[in-house]
Structure formats: C-alpha cells, structure tokens
Design a protein around this motif. Structure first.
Motif, mmCIF file in Angstrom:
data_model
loop_
_atom_site.group_PDB
_atom_site.id
_atom_site.type_symbol
_atom_site.label_atom_id
_atom_site.label_comp_id
_atom_site.label_asym_id
_atom_site.label_seq_id
_atom_site.Cartn_x
_atom_site.Cartn_y
_atom_site.Cartn_z
ATOM 1 N N PRO A 25 0.730 -1.191 -0.114
ATOM 2 C CA PRO A 25 0.057 0.087 0.017
ATOM 3 C C PRO A 25 0.859 1.259 -0.050
ATOM 4 O O PRO A 25 1.927 1.410 0.682
ATOM 5 C CB PRO A 25 -0.755 -0.094 1.286
ATOM 6 N N VAL A 26 0.431 2.196 -0.782
ATOM 7 C CA VAL A 26 1.205 3.438 -1.091
ATOM 8 C C VAL A 26 0.328 4.633 -0.532
ATOM 9 O O VAL A 26 1.040 5.466 0.386
ATOM 10 C CB VAL A 26 1.520 3.626 -2.360
ATOM 11 N N GLN A 27 -0.734 4.666 -0.992
ATOM 12 C CA GLN A 27 -1.789 6.020 -0.569
ATOM 13 C C GLN A 27 -3.216 5.265 -0.280
ATOM 14 O O GLN A 27 -3.593 4.620 -1.114
ATOM 15 C CB GLN A 27 -1.538 7.123 -1.778
ATOM 16 N N ILE A 28 -3.777 6.119 0.531
ATOM 17 C CA ILE A 28 -5.291 6.027 0.611
ATOM 18 C C ILE A 28 -5.926 7.322 0.439
ATOM 19 O O ILE A 28 -5.380 8.509 0.958
ATOM 20 C CB ILE A 28 -5.582 5.416 2.125
ATOM 21 N N HIS A 29 -6.944 7.657 -0.237
ATOM 22 C CA HIS A 29 -7.571 8.822 -0.477
ATOM 23 C C HIS A 29 -9.045 8.483 -0.239
ATOM 24 O O HIS A 29 -9.615 7.444 -0.847
ATOM 25 C CB HIS A 29 -7.350 9.149 -2.124
ATOM 26 N N SER A 30 -9.619 9.042 0.850
ATOM 27 C CA SER A 30 -10.873 8.950 1.034
ATOM 28 C C SER A 30 -11.440 10.332 1.801
ATOM 29 O O SER A 30 -10.837 11.329 2.138
ATOM 30 C CB SER A 30 -10.848 7.975 2.465
ATOM 31 N N GLY A 31 -12.882 10.162 1.525
ATOM 32 C CA GLY A 31 -13.486 11.690 1.657
ATOM 33 C C GLY A 31 -14.945 11.303 2.239
ATOM 34 O O GLY A 31 -15.736 10.387 1.800
ATOM 35 N N PHE A 32 -15.698 12.130 2.886
ATOM 36 C CA PHE A 32 -16.947 11.983 3.518
ATOM 37 C C PHE A 32 -17.547 13.575 3.677
ATOM 38 O O PHE A 32 -17.032 14.361 4.174
ATOM 39 C CB PHE A 32 -17.022 11.247 4.736
ATOM 40 N N SER A 33 -18.430 13.663 2.708
ATOM 41 C CA SER A 33 -19.129 15.167 2.646
ATOM 42 C C SER A 33 -20.693 15.067 2.607
ATOM 43 O O SER A 33 -21.360 13.926 2.168
ATOM 44 C CB SER A 33 -18.590 16.035 1.497
ATOM 45 N N THR A 34 -21.257 16.158 3.210
ATOM 46 C CA THR A 34 -22.672 16.063 3.407
ATOM 47 C C THR A 34 -23.248 17.400 3.559
ATOM 48 O O THR A 34 -22.405 18.339 3.715
ATOM 49 C CB THR A 34 -23.198 15.545 4.504
ATOM 50 N N GLN A 35 -24.291 17.844 2.988
ATOM 51 C CA GLN A 35 -25.140 19.115 3.353
ATOM 52 C C GLN A 35 -25.772 19.217 4.744
ATOM 53 O O GLN A 35 -26.891 18.917 4.778
ATOM 54 C CB GLN A 35 -25.959 19.555 2.259
ATOM 55 N N GLY A 55 5.765 4.613 5.558
ATOM 56 C CA GLY A 55 5.878 5.375 4.473
ATOM 57 C C GLY A 55 4.575 5.881 3.737
ATOM 58 O O GLY A 55 4.411 6.469 2.943
ATOM 59 N N GLU A 56 3.496 4.920 4.142
ATOM 60 C CA GLU A 56 2.249 4.946 3.419
ATOM 61 C C GLU A 56 1.693 6.366 4.119
ATOM 62 O O GLU A 56 1.830 6.710 5.275
ATOM 63 C CB GLU A 56 1.117 3.828 3.856
ATOM 64 N N THR A 57 0.613 6.871 3.243
ATOM 65 C CA THR A 57 -0.031 8.158 3.467
ATOM 66 C C THR A 57 -1.384 7.767 3.393
ATOM 67 O O THR A 57 -1.818 7.299 2.483
ATOM 68 C CB THR A 57 0.525 9.367 2.714
ATOM 69 N N ALA A 58 -2.394 8.594 4.289
ATOM 70 C CA ALA A 58 -3.785 8.378 3.886
ATOM 71 C C ALA A 58 -4.172 9.991 4.039
ATOM 72 O O ALA A 58 -4.006 10.570 4.974
ATOM 73 C CB ALA A 58 -4.231 7.961 5.306
ATOM 74 N N SER A 59 -5.002 10.483 2.972
ATOM 75 C CA SER A 59 -5.517 11.607 2.787
ATOM 76 C C SER A 59 -7.012 11.540 3.169
ATOM 77 O O SER A 59 -7.855 10.998 2.338
ATOM 78 C CB SER A 59 -5.440 12.145 1.330
ATOM 79 N N CYS A 60 -7.537 12.304 4.182
ATOM 80 C CA CYS A 60 -8.810 12.210 4.800
ATOM 81 C C CYS A 60 -9.423 13.453 4.612
ATOM 82 O O CYS A 60 -9.074 14.367 5.337
ATOM 83 C CB CYS A 60 -8.823 11.515 6.011
ATOM 84 N N THR A 61 -10.407 13.267 3.883
ATOM 85 C CA THR A 61 -11.168 14.811 3.831
ATOM 86 C C THR A 61 -12.532 14.736 4.423
ATOM 87 O O THR A 61 -13.292 13.669 4.449
ATOM 88 C CB THR A 61 -11.261 15.462 2.445
ATOM 89 N N ALA A 62 -13.263 15.896 4.764
ATOM 90 C CA ALA A 62 -14.547 15.981 5.360
ATOM 91 C C ALA A 62 -15.171 17.337 5.301
ATOM 92 O O ALA A 62 -14.403 18.252 5.244
ATOM 93 C CB ALA A 62 -14.405 15.406 6.891
ATOM 94 N N SER A 63 -16.566 17.365 5.055
ATOM 95 C CA SER A 63 -17.068 18.705 4.655
ATOM 96 C C SER A 63 -18.533 18.463 5.135
ATOM 97 O O SER A 63 -19.175 17.459 5.173
ATOM 98 C CB SER A 63 -17.223 18.861 3.151
ATOM 99 N N PHE A 64 -19.025 19.475 6.210
ATOM 100 C CA PHE A 64 -20.289 19.890 6.503
ATOM 101 C C PHE A 64 -21.164 20.407 5.349
ATOM 102 O O PHE A 64 -22.324 20.554 5.577
ATOM 103 C CB PHE A 64 -20.310 20.565 7.770
ATOM 104 N N ASN A 65 -20.427 21.045 4.437
ATOM 105 C CA ASN A 65 -21.291 21.834 3.404
ATOM 106 C C ASN A 65 -20.884 21.799 2.061
ATOM 107 O O ASN A 65 -20.130 22.615 1.346
ATOM 108 C CB ASN A 65 -21.114 23.507 3.814
#
Length: 352
Positions: free
Chosen positions: A166-176, A247-257
C-alpha cells in the motif's frame, strides 16, 4: 491471481465463530440515528434485543416503545439510579459526544457492557477516562464499518498482497448538514460535539485507513476552514494527511457543506482498490480490485452494517474474540484528531 475469490463469500461473517445468547440492550438517547437506524437494526439482529429505552423525552420514548414493543422506558435520572438494570445486559449510548462519558461510567458501575457511538467522547481526556472506568466490561466504539463486508474484504486483499505494498489511501466524506439539521444543532457546538466536520465525518475515513493498514500514523498535518455562521465555531471543511510507519500516507477529507459523497481508494505498488459510498450508512457493495492487467468488479446486495455491528458486539461479549473496535480504538482516533486540530492551528506537522 484470482481476484474473484474475494467475492465468493463476500457477505460472510468471518468474525463469527459460534452462535451466542441474546444480549438485552438499553438504548440511551433517542435521536434520529437511534430511532431510524439503530433500533430497527437491533430488531433485525440475530443476537440482540432492545428491552429498555432511556430518554429525556417521555413522549418520544413512549411512541417508540409502543411501536417496537419495548416494555421499559426510563429517564436519564432513573438510569443513573440503576432503575431497570435487571432488564438489560448492555447499553448502547447514542447521545451527543459530550455526554457519552457519564452514561458509560454508570454502565460500568452497574457491570453492563457498552457500545458507544463515535466519537467515543468529545475530548481525548474524556475517551481516556471512559477506557479507564470500563476495564471490567466490554467497551466497543461504534465503528460499524469494521464489521461491513466490503471493508473487510478490502483489508483481506491488502493483507494478501493483491495490490502489492500500500502506498496511498484517498478517502472523503461530505454532506450538506443543514439539509437535515438546523443551525442550532449540537453538531455545530464544539463544547458538545468536540469539533466539526473532522470530528463528526472525518473520523470515518481516518479510522478506516488505520483499519485497512493495520497501523497507527506517526505524524499528522491538517487544514480546516469555515465560511462563517453557522459554521463559525467549528470546522466546516477539513483535510488531514496521515503518515504511517512504513511511509504510507492517508489523505482524509470531510465537509459539512458540500455535495453529499463518500469514497475510498487504496493505491498500491501493483494495483488498487476502490469503493464508492463506503461511509454513508448504506454501502452499495460496489467494489473494484485491480492488479496489473487484471480487473475484478463486484456489485452485490447491501448489508445492514448497523445490524452487523450489534451482532458483532454481542459476539464479543459472549466469546473470547478480541474486539477490533474497542475503547482503545476510539481513544486513539481522538488523540489523532486533537493532533490534527493542533496541526491546522499551527500550520505544522505534528508528530504522534
């Protein structure tokens, strides 16, 4: 390499070693998730039964009690006094995070096992205290994705080396969020929620990344932004990068809007895994595995991950199985989240 073998028994409960006795559960807090998702899941679960409702709203509790044929309804004061303790074996805490600790402390004093909604508490210190007082009972953080088949099959594929290293994880969770709550919601009050989008939504990609890699990050950097009321007291948007020991990285994003969405992508040296809508509560089971020129795509019937979660909780109570989402897991995530907020405030990478 036969990638389709991960789909042969896709929905199997690999954690289940035997049938277990029914666990009687007191549901504490009757907000929307408890009413619409948790209580129906308990009703449909193989090893659980809701026998007590604990609420500060007698009418709401009475209506649910009648609909679900649950005999005992008590208020919070009666719960703390030990009333109806003979009618349940464990508690499910579904109140806002700032109140989790007090209900967990009472449950532990009564010798009742605890399934607590995420985040485990509104602060890292609160989570530490909860773990400390629950040493004689099962304390499980409600990370339902850890019992969800698609996530478990992804972890198996990673462990088997299907995508190489594994090298990279890209994940995100967004909502209004304002589409289903009002500006005065506790979710926008940092004293009750503990934070904003990162605390409420970002914990899903964060914890799932740790689960898939079976590792804890060694450093975190982050950015948070808010456009103004009603998000002026919490983070409206958050972006976190975790660095893991190898050395693995995980980019995690989140948004309320932002446009409602969730996604999970694991990139390896030899392939990749993709899952659409992993965090929204009803996983579509649409998973893609690629290795070199080989491509496997599976779409199957959804599994109620909340129902899986409750049966997993009951199984942990009655067997020797190690709970994969215990209180330590919830405490670790809060340590990472608090470090992420520090990183965002100081514009620095924080070592863990």
């Amino acid at each position: 390499m036969d990638l389709n073998r991960y789909f042969g028994e896709f929905t199997s409960r690999d954690w289940q070693t035997s049938d277990v006795a029914t666990v009687r559960i007191a549901v504490i807090g009757l907000g929307e998730f408890a009413r619409e998702r948790a209580l129906p899941a308990i009703r449909d679960a193989q090893f659980c039964e809701a026998t007590v409702l604990v609420s500060g709203s007698p009418q709401k509790a009475a209506d649910l009690s009648s609909t679900l044929a649950i005999d005992r309804v008590i208020d919070y004061e009666a719960y703390h006094a030990g009333e109806a303790a003979e009618a349940y074996d464990a508690v499910y805490i579904a109140t806002p995070p700032a109140f989790h600790l007090e209900y967990a402390e009472t449950a532990a004093q009564l010798g009742k096992d605890i399934l607590c909604e995420k985040p485990l508490a509104a602060t890292f210190k609160g989570a530490e205290r909860m773990v400390d007082v629950s040493t004689d009972v099962v304390l499980m953080t409600a990370y339902r994705l850890r019992t969800e088949p698609a996530i478990r099959r992804m972890r198996e594929a990673i462990r088997d080396g299907v995508i190489g290293k594994p090298v990279q994880i890209h994940s995100g969770f967004s909502t209004q969020i304002l589409e289903y709550t009002d500006p005065e919601s506790w979710r926008l009050d940092p004293d009750i929620a503990g934070g904003g989008a990162l605390m409420d939504l970002g914990v899903y990609p964060l914890n799932t990344s740790r689960f898939l890699l079976d590792a804890d990050p060694v450093a975190v950097s982050a950015e948070t932004t808010s456009s103004g009321p009603p998000f002026d007291l919490v983070d409206e948007h958050a972006a976190v990068q975790l660095t893991f020991p190898e050395g693995e990285t995980a980019s995690c994003t989140a948004s309320f809007n932002a446009h409602p969405d969730s996604r999970l992508h694991v990139l390896g040296t030899d392939g990749q895994l993709l899952l659409r809508f992993p965090f929204g509560g009803d996983v579509s089971q649409e998973i893609i595995i690629e290795r070199g020129e080989t491509h496997a795509h599976y779409t199957g019937p959804p599994v109620d991950e909340v129902c899986e979660e409750f049966d997993y909780f009951a199984h942990c109570i009655h067997t020797e199985i190690e709970c994969e989402c215990d209180g330590e897991e919830g405490r670790t995530d809060l340590r990472i989240i608090e470090a992420a907020y520090t990183a965002a405030e100081t514009s620095t990478q924080v070592s863990l």
